[in-house]
Write a protein that holds these residues in place. Structure first.
Motif, PDB file in Angstrom:
ATOM      1  N   ARG A 186       0.827  -1.214   0.000  1.00 48.35           N
ATOM      2  CA  ARG A 186       0.000   0.000   0.000  1.00 48.35           C
ATOM      3  C   ARG A 186       0.853   1.252   0.000  1.00 48.35           C
ATOM      4  O   ARG A 186       0.580   2.210  -0.705  1.00 48.35           O
ATOM      5  CB  ARG A 186      -0.924   0.002   1.213  1.00 48.35           C
TER       6      ARG A 186
ATOM      7  N   SER B 199     -16.236  -2.505  -3.989  1.00 50.34           N
ATOM      8  CA  SER B 199     -15.324  -3.392  -4.708  1.00 50.34           C
ATOM      9  C   SER B 199     -13.981  -3.472  -4.005  1.00 50.34           C
ATOM     10  O   SER B 199     -13.328  -4.508  -4.016  1.00 50.34           O
ATOM     11  CB  SER B 199     -15.151  -2.912  -6.144  1.00 50.34           C
ATOM     12  N   LEU B 200     -13.577  -2.346  -3.389  1.00 49.14           N
ATOM     13  CA  LEU B 200     -12.285  -2.383  -2.703  1.00 49.14           C
ATOM     14  C   LEU B 200     -12.397  -3.125  -1.368  1.00 49.14           C
ATOM     15  O   LEU B 200     -11.447  -3.760  -0.927  1.00 49.14           O
ATOM     16  CB  LEU B 200     -11.779  -0.963  -2.471  1.00 49.14           C
ATOM     17  N   GLN B 201     -13.573  -3.060  -0.738  1.00 54.12           N
ATOM     18  CA  GLN B 201     -13.759  -3.738   0.549  1.00 54.12           C
ATOM     19  C   GLN B 201     -13.895  -5.241   0.366  1.00 54.12           C
ATOM     20  O   GLN B 201     -13.581  -6.010   1.264  1.00 54.12           O
ATOM     21  CB  GLN B 201     -15.038  -3.223   1.234  1.00 54.12           C
ATOM     22  N   ASN B 259      -9.274  -6.999  -6.451  1.00 58.55           N
ATOM     23  CA  ASN B 259      -8.533  -5.751  -6.294  1.00 58.55           C
ATOM     24  C   ASN B 259      -8.357  -5.031  -7.624  1.00 58.55           C
ATOM     25  O   ASN B 259      -8.554  -3.821  -7.718  1.00 58.55           O
ATOM     26  CB  ASN B 259      -7.135  -6.019  -5.726  1.00 58.55           C
ATOM     27  N   GLY B 262     -11.501  -3.567  -8.678  1.00 62.71           N
ATOM     28  CA  GLY B 262     -11.803  -2.394  -7.856  1.00 62.71           C
ATOM     29  C   GLY B 262     -10.999  -1.186  -8.292  1.00 62.71           C
ATOM     30  O   GLY B 262     -11.525  -0.075  -8.407  1.00 62.71           O
ATOM     31  N   ASP B 263      -9.715  -1.409  -8.575  1.00 61.79           N
ATOM     32  CA  ASP B 263      -8.862  -0.311  -9.047  1.00 61.79           C
ATOM     33  C   ASP B 263      -9.425   0.304 -10.317  1.00 61.79           C
ATOM     34  O   ASP B 263      -9.493   1.521 -10.463  1.00 61.79           O
ATOM     35  CB  ASP B 263      -7.447  -0.839  -9.345  1.00 61.79           C
ATOM     36  N   ARG B 266     -12.490   2.274  -9.681  1.00 65.63           N
ATOM     37  CA  ARG B 266     -12.176   3.566  -9.079  1.00 65.63           C
ATOM     38  C   ARG B 266     -11.677   4.532 -10.140  1.00 65.63           C
ATOM     39  O   ARG B 266     -12.114   5.676 -10.215  1.00 65.63           O
ATOM     40  CB  ARG B 266     -11.134   3.401  -7.990  1.00 65.63           C
TER      41      ARG B 266
END
Lengths: 305, 275, 508
Positions: A186, B199-201, B259, B262-263, B266
């Motif tokens: 991250r 989607s990120l969660q 992930n 989700g990226d 976003r």
């Protein structure tokens, strides 16, 4: 500044108090703690007598009042399992967790920040792509699985590293890598985007136009200005690092706070659970306070209100 | 710019492709799996990958690992979807209310959210599980209880910022009702954020569930959950690496694909959002 | 960057400071033994907490009043040189003379009395108060003779005295320092002295050169706490530890092939069984169903396939390691008979649904055994829903009688009849699954007070027969204690689970 500090302090106290109350209420609902630390082959009435003596037969409000009265004096009672003061047991484990967290933080900073900066500076080159692949993979790999695989390869097969426990530097290697892995991914991604933002800014163009060497442009101007989002994230994630420590410590038998808490939850050792919650909340708040103070130092434009 | 675009598209396609693959594998698990994931066969216990009939090998009771991994995907996706829906609904509504009302209940709610955020997510969910008991339903509940906060915060922030915009202020000044305002202007602006956060969660819920099951507080065996399979595998690490390798790889792959998706979501829907 | 360097230096320094851990060869030379256990002790104070892990470490520091013979498991002299029955409610012990505690304080009648008073004092919150509640007082006859006076005849007193249930504390130190100080620095008469206890990491003991049986061969004993089987095994095979408890059955070959360690095993007195619960409504109320399950479960197959032969089958509630054991006949594995019995009881096996509660990780492969039992019953068409519980929940469910129709449990060390029959076959008891049988209740009440050895043996034999005929359990097996022992250590485990390094020899 003082008003700010005072209000932060008041908030901290409130947060800690609310967390403790919530956890107290929840643990009281979780089942009979007495069975778990009594020998199995004694008579039912002896077990009940023990429960009575420890106060578990009292109404919950009475127990809560007793708990609050003790907690304000820093007394969370005696661990049911170990017969020692719970807060002492928790504080004893804190240095080990700190050592682990500090090592992984160091590792993160040594790996993730340079990786992010390199990716940003060499944007859209194979280096950047490789960096992206590594960080995306790193973010998706669950820590406990990474830990298992590292144990399998380096301890079981190659026998290079000890499977767990503490002792020397060798014992620190795998746990800190596991704890750092997710965090690093991250931080690296964030560093990359923060540096990219800054690189587009005018003062960087100016600095370059002035003929400053590239290392100086990156090292002094860019990094300092990209630091704020990185530090913010680091602060926000501090709580999750403690969460990660729970898992890492359990896998590697690391004698820290996280493992103690998991054990205490399994053993329904409520005094330890409450003391641990207390310590975690305090530590987390302190970390965030430090982050806030760091802002002022990193960016004098930020005034603490 | 074209390089960046290509890269973005590559990631997007990879994310969509992998996600579809995982969903198909999970959905078709009963037909894809060569065996019943619970069927034991003592004679074939701990067969290595590549054994006849067991491409990924078997566990200590001779259960087929491929079947268990595939059914594990079903379970993981089920838990992920349920949790995301619950948290999005609860957190979204609370966030909307908090953004609109702006009185002390809202402030209190956000303070509560802060309290909760001050606690490690995993530890919180685990504590709840230790208390309400183990099992599939309870882990969904505990993950939801620990996870709604992010939505509430994001949605509230979004509502507050939408309310500041000129056209909304104008509409409000023209006497548009609150409800109408909500549906006409606020919701369309908030939904993308909710989708992105969800989607990120999603992957963090799946990983958290596995971690909690791994520590023994979650889904219990014999249900084929990746986390509890990994937990069991520890006792056999010396003799059967595959028990640890495959369920974990499946988990990582799923997290990876969601992930990436989700990226991409976003980047397309809400590039400013940082979660 | 300078700060980074400082941190780095600090980390390296910490690492080097801890790197002094000795290698296996060095340990062989200095006669040090490192033992890997699954958990740390819960206290350093004797007779306070009932817990095998705690006591197995404590009894290196403290001695028992009586020991047990490693082979026959019969009580034998230790701190007491002899005992006799004075009358139905009084036992007299002759104490060894010339024994001193690690602080120089002499061991005498005063020590025994003080130990009993400590554990019976409600303020001590000792678990042992429940074990010794039948003892009214300990009388000092003279400096080396004590008399235990009981409220009613209690033949099992001698069984308790020869376990870790009576580790003797120093009277004077207890009075002057208090229990809290003793818990920090324990003082006993045992073969090893306390050095340090690093929480969650290790307990270090050193040889007591003045031990009354002569000094131990081992100079230093370190207990390391490693919760995971696989981690303990890796530690053993890489030479970090010398003795490992609980080698998983399927990794026995890996240990034997490693060349570093050998397997040492003992048939433990600890038993595992499948309880058929008649204390709650359900099919298990019917004796025919309970018998049917005894015919349906193939214990031999479970031992061979799941435990890889590392268990010894039992047929009744007591194992041969129990002093009150009497043989009973096994139910034969006979699926046809099982089906017939079920039909007789009005159950169609294909429609019968049972629930089996099991803990996970508490007993060797407990969860896997339960799943395998379910698979065996499935062959008869019975649907078995296995519920895997976290340990605390499992205990709660048993106590509250809301387990399924059957549950898996282990019990031990079970060295005398009272310790098994009394708590497990009466409805009034916390962990029983079977009860409300007036005949059995009456016979238990009588058996526990019989002082005459012959009458007692007969009474327990009858109870074992009854438990068998009533099919209260599916008795499974005695666990095998499997230890991995490094090549340079000579030591063998015993049935009563005493892990005593005084018996170990180190050959460099």
């Amino acid at each position: 500044m003082r008003a700010y500090a005072l209000s932060r302090l008041a908030q901290t106290v409130l947060v800690v108090f609310l967390s403790l109350t919530a956890v107290f209420m929840m643990v009281r609902l979780s089942g009979d703690p007495v069975l778990l630390f009594m020998p199995m082959d004694i008579q039912a009435k002896d077990v009940n007598e023990f429960r009575q003596r420890l106060g578990f037969n009292d109404p919950v409000p009475v127990q809560y009042a007793r708990f609050v009265a003790g907690a304000v004096r820093g007394d969370f009672g005696e661990s049911l399992r170990y017969r020692r003061d719970a807060l002492g047991l928790v504080l004893e484990r804190l240095p080990a967790t700190f050592l682990l967290a500090a090592t992984s933080l160091l590792l993160t900073m040594c790996v993730a920040v340079p990786l992010g900066v390199l990716s940003a500076v060499h944007r859209n080159t194979p280096l950047d792509h490789a960096g992206t692949v590594v960080t995306v993979l790193g973010q998706a790999t669950p820590g406990f699985w990474l830990g298992l695989m590292l144990i399998y390869v380096f301890s079981v097969r190659l026998r290079w590293l000890p499977t767990g426990g503490t002792g020397g530097l060798a014992h620190l290697v795998m746990p800190s890598i596991v704890l750092a892995a997710f965090f690093s991914a991250r931080i690296a991604r964030l560093t990359r985007s923060a540096v990219l933002d800054v690189l587009g800014a005018e003062y960087i163009l100016t600095a370059r136009a002035k003929g400053l060497r590239e290392t100086r442009v990156i090292g002094k101007h860019t990094l300092r200005n990209s630091a704020i989002p990185i530090v913010t994230l680091a602060g926000l994630e501090a709580g999750q690092v403690l969460g990660g420590a729970v898992i890492t410590e359990t896998i590697f038998a690391w004698p820290g706070l996280g493992r103690l808490t998991v054990q205490a939850l399994l053993n329904r050792d409520f005094p330890i659970v409450l003391a641990a919650v207390f310590v975690v909340s305090v530590v987390y708040t302190l970390i965030n306070l430090t982050v806030d103070l760091l802002y002022g130092w990193l960016d004098p434009r930020v005034r603490l209100r | 710019m074209s390089a960046a675009l290509r890269r973005c598209q590559l990631k997007a396609w990879l994310g969509i492709g992998l996600t579809v693959a995982v969903v198909v594998a999970a959905g078709a698990a009963p037909w894809l799996a060569p065996h019943d994931p619970l069927a034991t066969d003592f004679a074939a216990s701990l067969s290595p990958p590549g054994s006849p009939g067991h491409p990924l090998g078997t566990d200590q009771l001779g259960r087929d690992l491929l079947a268990r991994v595939l059914h594990g995907a079903r379970l993981a996706l089920f838990i992920g979807v349920c949790t995301v829906v619950i948290t999005a609904a609860v957190g979204g509504v609370l966030g909307l209310v908090a953004g609109f009302v702006e009185r002390w209940p809202a402030a209190l709610l956000m303070r509560l959210a802060d309290v909760q955020l001050s606690f490690p997510f995993i530890l919180l969910a685990m504590t709840i599980n230790a208390i309400v008991g183990l099992g599939l339903r309870n882990i969904i509940l505990s993950l939801s209880a620990a996870g709604w906060v992010v939505y509430a915060r994001v949605v509230r922030g979004e509502v507050l910022s939408v309310k500041q915009r000129d056209f909304v202020q104008a509409a409000s000044a023209l006497g548009m009702s609150r409800l109408r305002l909500l549906f006409r202007h606020v919701l369309p602006n908030v939904v993308p954020s909710i989708i992105v956060v969800a989607s990120l969660q999603f992957s963090s819920f799946i990983v958290a569930e596995a971690a909690i099951s791994f520590l023994g507080f979650g889904v219990q065996p014999p249900t084929p959950a990746w986390g509890s399979m990994l937990s069991e595998s520890r006792d056999f690490l010396y003799v059967a690496w595959w028990l640890a390798a495959f369920p974990g790889a499946a988990l990582a792959l799923t997290a990876l694909s969601v992930n990436l998706l989700g990226d991409w979501l976003r980047d397309t829907l809400d590039p400013k959002l940082r979660v | 960057m300078r700060r980074l360097n400082v941190l780095l230096a600090l980390a390296v320094a910490l690492g080097l400071a801890g790197a002094g851990a000795a290698l296996a060869q060095d340990r062989a030379r200095t006669k040090e033994v490192v033992i890997g256990l699954g958990a740390e002790p819960r206290t350093m104070l004797a007779v306070t907490i009932v817990d095998w892990t705690t006591n197995t470490q404590l009894e290196h520091i403290y001695d028992r009043l009586l020991d047990r013979d490693a082979r026959t498991l019969k009580p034998k002299p230790m701190l007491a040189t002899g005992w006799r029955i004075v009358n139905d409610t009084a036992w007299e012990f002759t104490l060894r003379q010339g024994v001193r505690f690690h602080n120089g304080e002499p061991f005498n009648a005063e020590s025994v009395k003080a130990t009993m008073e400590y554990l019976q004092n409600p303020a001590s919150k000792s678990h042992y108060a429940a074990y010794w509640k039948l003892v009214k007082e300990v009388q000092i006859v003279n400096d080396s003779t004590v008399r235990f006076v009981t409220e009613k005849p209690w033949p099992s007193l001698i069984d308790r005295a020869s376990l870790t249930d009576f580790l003797v504390l120093p009277a004077k130190a207890l009075r002057e320092l208090g229990p809290a100080k003793l818990a920090e620095r324990p003082i006993g008469t045992g073969p090893f002295k306390f050095v340090e206890w690093k929480r969650d990491e290790r307990l270090v003991l050193e040889k007591n050169p003045d031990y009354w049986q002569g000094p131990a061969d081992v100079s230093r004993v370190t207990f390391r706490f490693i919760p995971e089987f696989s981690s303990r095994l890796a530690a053993l095979l890489s030479g970090e530890i010398d003795i490992m408890k609980d080698v998983p059955p399927h990794t026995v070959d890996a240990v034997e092939r490693s060349g570093r360690a050998r397997l040492r095993s003992a048939v433990s007195s600890r038993i595992n069984y499948l309880a058929l619960v008649n204390l709650r409504p359900g099919p298990m109320h019917d004796l025919r169903v309970r018998r049917a399950l005894n015919h349906a479960v193939d214990v031999d197959e479970l031992i061979a396939q799941v435990l890889k032969g590392r268990a010894t089958k039992i047929c009744g509630p007591l194992s041969p390691a129990n002093v009150d054991y009497a043989p009973v006949e096994c139910y034969k594995h006979d699926p046809a008979r099982a089906v017939a019995l079920l039909r007789e009881a009005g159950h169609d096996p294909a429609k019968l649904q049972l629930t089996l509660d099991t803990p996970s990780g508490r007993y060797p492969l407990d969860k896997d055994v339960s799943l395998a039992i379910a698979a065996q019953l499935q062959r008869l068409g019975i649907t078995v829903n296995v519920v895997v519980n976290e340990w605390g929940t499992h205990l709660d469910k048993i106590k509250n009688r809301n387990t399924g129709d059957t549950f898996f449990l282990g019990w031990g060390p079970s060295l005398f009849g009272q310790g098994v029959i009394e708590p497990l076959f009466q409805a009034s008891q916390t962990y029983s699954s079977y009860g409300n049988n007036p005949t059995i209740d009456a016979k238990i009440a009588r058996a526990v007070t019989l002082v005459d050895p012959k009458a007692r043996a007969a009474a327990y034999a009858e109870l074992q027969k009854l438990a068998h005929d009533e099919a209260a359990w599916v008795p499974l097996w005695q666990q095998h204690d499997l230890y991995g022992v490094a090549g340079h250590v000579e030591w063998a485990p015993r049935a009563d689970e005493k892990v005593w390094m005084y018996d170990a020899k180190v050959a460099p």
